[in-house]
Write an enzyme that holds these catalytic residues in place. Sequence first.
Site, mmCIF file in Angstrom:
data_model
loop_
_atom_site.group_PDB
_atom_site.id
_atom_site.type_symbol
_atom_site.label_atom_id
_atom_site.label_comp_id
_atom_site.label_asym_id
_atom_site.label_seq_id
_atom_site.Cartn_x
_atom_site.Cartn_y
_atom_site.Cartn_z
ATOM 1 N N SER A 78 -9.505 -0.447 7.480
ATOM 2 C CA SER A 78 -8.962 -0.259 6.130
ATOM 3 C C SER A 78 -8.293 -1.482 5.511
ATOM 4 C CB SER A 78 -7.970 0.902 6.118
ATOM 5 O OG SER A 78 -8.666 2.121 6.113
ATOM 6 N N LYS B 295 0.856 -1.192 0.000
ATOM 7 C CA LYS B 295 0.000 0.000 0.000
ATOM 8 C C LYS B 295 0.889 1.239 0.000
ATOM 9 C CE LYS B 295 -3.840 1.978 2.726
ATOM 10 N NZ LYS B 295 -4.629 1.823 3.974
ATOM 11 N N SER C 40 -9.512 1.773 3.236
ATOM 12 C CA SER C 40 -8.679 2.525 2.320
ATOM 13 C C SER C 40 -7.667 1.663 1.562
ATOM 14 C CB SER C 40 -7.924 3.610 3.095
ATOM 15 O OG SER C 40 -7.022 3.019 4.019
#
Lengths: 487, 481
Positions: A179, A80, A155
């Site tokens: 997330s 990420k 996210s």
Amino acid sequence: MDNIYELSAHEICKLIRRKEVSVEEVITSQFNRIEKVEEKIKAFLSLYKEEALDEARQWDKKISQGKKIPPLCGVPIAIKDVICIKDKLTTCASRILQNFRPPYSATVIDKIKNAGCIIIGKTNMDEFAMGSSTENSAFQITYNPWNRETIPGGSSGGSAAAVAGREVPIALGSDTGGSIRQPAALCGVVGLKPTYGRVSRYGLVAFASSLDQIGPLTRDVTDCALLLKIISGKDKMDSTSVNYPVPDYLEYLIPDLKGVKLGLPREYFVEGIEKEVREKVMQATKVMEDLGAEIEETSLPHTEYAIATYYLIATAEASSNLARYDGVGYGYRSKEKLDMIGMYKKTRREGFGDEVKRRIMLGTYVLSKGYYENYYGKAQRVRTLIREDFEKAFKKFDALITPTSPTVAFKIGEKIDNPLQMYLSDIFTISANLAGIPGISIPCGLGRNGLPVGLQILGKPFDEKTILRIAYAYEQNTEWRKMRPEI
Amino acid sequence: MKYHINIGLEVHVELLTQSKLFCGCSTKFGAPPNTHTCPVCLGLPGVLPVINKKAVEYTLITALALNSQINKNCRFARKNYYYPDLPKNYQISQYNEPLAKGGWIQIKVNGVTKKIGIERIHLEEDAGKLIHGTEVQNLQDKDWSFVDYNRAGIPLMEIVSRPELASPDEAYEYLVTLRKILRYLRVSDCNMEEGSLRCDANISISSEKGKMGVKTELKNMNSFKELREGLWEEVRRQSELLDRGEKVVQETRLWDSRAKKTYLMRGKEEAHDYRYFPEPDLPPLSIDDNWIEKLSASLPELPQQRFERFLKQYRLPEYDATVLTDSRDLADYFEECVKLFPKPKLVSNWIMGDFMRLLKQEKLASIKISPSGIADLLTEVEKGTLSIPMAKEVMEEMFRTGKGVTQIIEEKGMKQISDEESLEKMAQEVLRENPKAVKDFQKGKYQAVKFLVGQLMRKTKGKANPQLANRVIEKKLKEYK
């Protein structure tokens, strides 16, 4: 072998060790897959094809020389874009960091590299990990591989979509209020948020320091256990990481649930949850019962305050954590030549997206003189109550079973103009961050529109082995792990 | 003075740790800009602070020395404000859970001893330094400013006094006393010029004793002298306001040392809201009793105690004891000397005299003359080998070269002539060469002896032992026929 990209990490490891495939073949297969589907998924912000192939060839050389290789040697991994990799763009999907290359790597990056993983790219996300749909990225929207009209969750939507779309077998995400788990649920993969302090946060760009944790997103529980073991442990660079032994999680993966006590908190099965989601989760509990688990309803009475508490604490910390993006030392600076205050204002106005600005304002407000006690102070006290709810429940239960998200993946654009609705998608995941406990989301079937439903298992602090064991037993006794989007 | 004054001081000192408060960067002063920096003290995205144990230890030592109560579970807090010298736009500091609370310092002003209360002691990180375009040579566009982060993250200890200082002179004395203590503890070098000691003041006046007036905060005093001047000026300004029946407004003011005036910096309504909250990146600091005990046991003797002991143990006058205990190194040096040459007052005279004059240009830690050198020198003086002026010359040589006393005496042929026989011979010659003086003596003019002794000293190039020379001349005169 041309379908290596379909394999899980532990399968790839096995083949490499048996010399049935070369690392180069693994990486090549992966990039062929990416070239085929990335256009449709848009999970990545950066890809490192040439470097990854170089690394692969180096490993192959070592293997051919008969040298000892590390446990996850040759396994492709995606990161990420909120985790720093030395000299690589680390944007947090924000304009304000669009050209930022950190001069250092996060501790988890060193760990996975030492374990032999090959980083193939960095994945899209909501800007600064603020959001539940990955629509808040400053650069692109990521599509749910199950249905390109829907969001992948967020996210860590890029990481979840990349794993679901078989662009990569495993990925790292970060979880501040859900997330990792929520996108894992919405993309039909496995995602685990470790206990607060289990994994070093050094090099994870902070959103809310007291809630953030890095964790794995994988296609099966075994890979999740493997990756968790690699990234866990005390780090002297992170004072909030905890010196607690890291077990070999794989040893705890047994396919039954004899003697395991599971609680079903009734506050997680209320109005607003989709019918199919509830059904799938209830069916899953039946499976667990059949495997030997004792299941009982329980209560976490302060659950209803979790979202309010979270949005006070997380935004307060964020307002301070994001203050450093001011155009002075690094990152984006407004091109206009202004005085100091003007530079601050213009830089931040142009550099941040709406959701980030909204949270900075909210957080600044709740910390202000005269409001602190009523908002931040009170939120801290409620946080303690929420933690105590769990402590009480864990006296009786080994773990708690809940849905991960009240709905399956929603439509792109559906909630983007309604922040409150968007915030509600984290209603079942947020409490674990407030309490600092571990949680895992695993697929438990398909719901509305044939989209994946996630089941959440919450465990005691530092008892990731138990939630992994439960997840594994369930996974091995159902067919959901073979579920793949058609993409 | 018809008003009662209340002054409180906020003193910041940089601690003498090798590395910064939350990272391993060096704290050395004067390095080229931004060379003592790393991702942590630059506040790059994703970095985390790790507390420097030594800095905590120095703060604990200070707390113990200032009779403060150590908070065994203290916490760091973020102080949020925007300024380019602050890499994260928040400073990691302490708020309502400081490392220590309470305590006092004893000061003496005009012969009166007084205890000044300490409010709190806490630990925080320093900010960097702005260099403005106008200060940079060969810069085209003077509008730009630059940032040097070398100082960012250096540990700062803040010591806040209670508003119990009743005059600018007391404030001055408090700061001097505090600095002396901190230097004794070796936790800071307290150098105002290099910025390792900074001081802000709160000051209010009131016509009623025990009642506090409206205070102003005074900043930008860059020396001890300026602190006193600035405070007196502020007393004058506030008094004038009250005299005119006006009110003092709560505000922050800046001292201008050139104009000798204070100026408004910001009003109460412009005051920052720092939005303090507990630092989530650092767990609460728990300080165990063993640590405190160990530090208590290793606490050095403090200036006041040492001063009192010097009076008693060495029977020194107050003045001597004050001078000798001004610094820990000097007091140590003195005591080393006394150990080897146990005549304290004599040692004191020599140290306070030429020694201190020679020391001016150097640091005690790096001088070439050792306590045993001093002891040797004084022994030679006592034996009569060296006259006082000779000894002074030798001391200067020892300072310069680090050579031993004996070596210098030999090299310079400085030995005092104390051999009676050879002096008598020379005295005989002197009398022969000065018949007029001898006659004068015989006529009863005692003055002549002095002249003849002088002649003998000249003959020996000043090396004759003066008492002996006197005696020999008198003896020879009596024998002179």
